[in-house]
Write a protein that holds these residues in place. Structure first.
Motif, PDB file in Angstrom:
ATOM      1  N   ASP A   1      41.755  38.018  30.490  1.00  0.00           N
ATOM      2  CA  ASP A   1      43.072  38.025  31.121  1.00  0.00           C
ATOM      3  C   ASP A   1      42.913  37.663  32.585  1.00  0.00           C
ATOM      4  OD1 ASP A   1      44.389  38.810  28.813  1.00  0.00           O
ATOM      5  OD2 ASP A   1      43.982  40.931  29.200  1.00  0.00           O
ATOM      6  N   HIS A   2      43.788  36.818  33.071  1.00  0.00           N
ATOM      7  CA  HIS A   2      43.719  36.384  34.470  1.00  0.00           C
ATOM      8  C   HIS A   2      45.047  36.661  35.143  1.00  0.00           C
ATOM      9  CE1 HIS A   2      42.756  34.106  38.044  1.00  0.00           C
ATOM     10  NE2 HIS A   2      43.881  33.425  37.904  1.00  0.00           N
ATOM     11  N   GLU A   3      44.979  37.281  36.296  1.00  0.00           N
ATOM     12  CA  GLU A   3      46.184  37.521  37.070  1.00  0.00           C
ATOM     13  C   GLU A   3      46.199  36.562  38.248  1.00  0.00           C
ATOM     14  OE1 GLU A   3      46.804  41.584  38.174  1.00  0.00           O
ATOM     15  OE2 GLU A   3      45.952  42.298  36.289  1.00  0.00           O
ATOM     16  N   HIS A   4      47.287  35.859  38.391  1.00  0.00           N
ATOM     17  CA  HIS A   4      47.425  34.870  39.457  1.00  0.00           C
ATOM     18  C   HIS A   4      47.276  35.542  40.827  1.00  0.00           C
ATOM     19  CE1 HIS A   4      48.601  31.100  41.259  1.00  0.00           C
ATOM     20  NE2 HIS A   4      49.467  31.756  42.027  1.00  0.00           N
ATOM     21  N   GLY A   5      46.415  34.964  41.682  1.00  0.00           N
ATOM     22  CA  GLY A   5      46.242  35.472  43.032  1.00  0.00           C
ATOM     23  C   GLY A   5      45.157  36.515  43.194  1.00  0.00           C
ATOM     24  N   THR A   6      44.367  36.778  42.167  1.00  0.00           N
ATOM     25  CA  THR A   6      43.337  37.809  42.273  1.00  0.00           C
ATOM     26  C   THR A   6      41.958  37.240  42.572  1.00  0.00           C
ATOM     27  OG1 THR A   6      42.966  37.746  39.886  1.00  0.00           O
ATOM     28  CG2 THR A   6      44.556  39.355  40.703  1.00  0.00           C
ATOM     29  N   MET A   7      41.791  35.942  42.530  1.00  0.00           N
ATOM     30  CA  MET A   7      40.485  35.331  42.766  1.00  0.00           C
ATOM     31  C   MET A   7      40.149  35.340  44.263  1.00  0.00           C
ATOM     32  SD  MET A   7      39.334  31.634  41.410  1.00  0.00           S
ATOM     33  CE  MET A   7      38.535  30.568  42.562  1.00  0.00           C
ATOM     34  N   ASP A   8      38.890  35.611  44.590  1.00  0.00           N
ATOM     35  CA  ASP A   8      38.434  35.606  45.977  1.00  0.00           C
ATOM     36  C   ASP A   8      38.192  34.150  46.401  1.00  0.00           C
ATOM     37  OD1 ASP A   8      37.453  36.278  48.457  1.00  0.00           O
ATOM     38  OD2 ASP A   8      35.456  36.777  47.723  1.00  0.00           O
TER      39      ASP A   8
END
Length: 44
Positions: free
Chosen positions: A3-10
């Motif tokens: 699952d990927h949440e938009h805006g959580t990547m560093d």
């Protein structure tokens, strides 16, 4: 699939790379303008 949440990547590394690239291009363009002015003044 994860699952990927938009805006959580560093993205700090990408931001630093982009900032460095923009700084390099800006300084290169300024140096190019100075070089062209130098040629216009001192070239025979």
């Amino acid at each position: 699939m994860a699952d990927h949440e938009h805006g959580t990547m560093d993205i700090t590394v990408q931001e630093q790379t982009y900032t460095g690239f923009i700084t390099f291009v800006t300084r290169f363009c300024m140096a190019l303008v100075v070089f062209v002015i130098f040629l216009a003044i001192f070239a025979i």
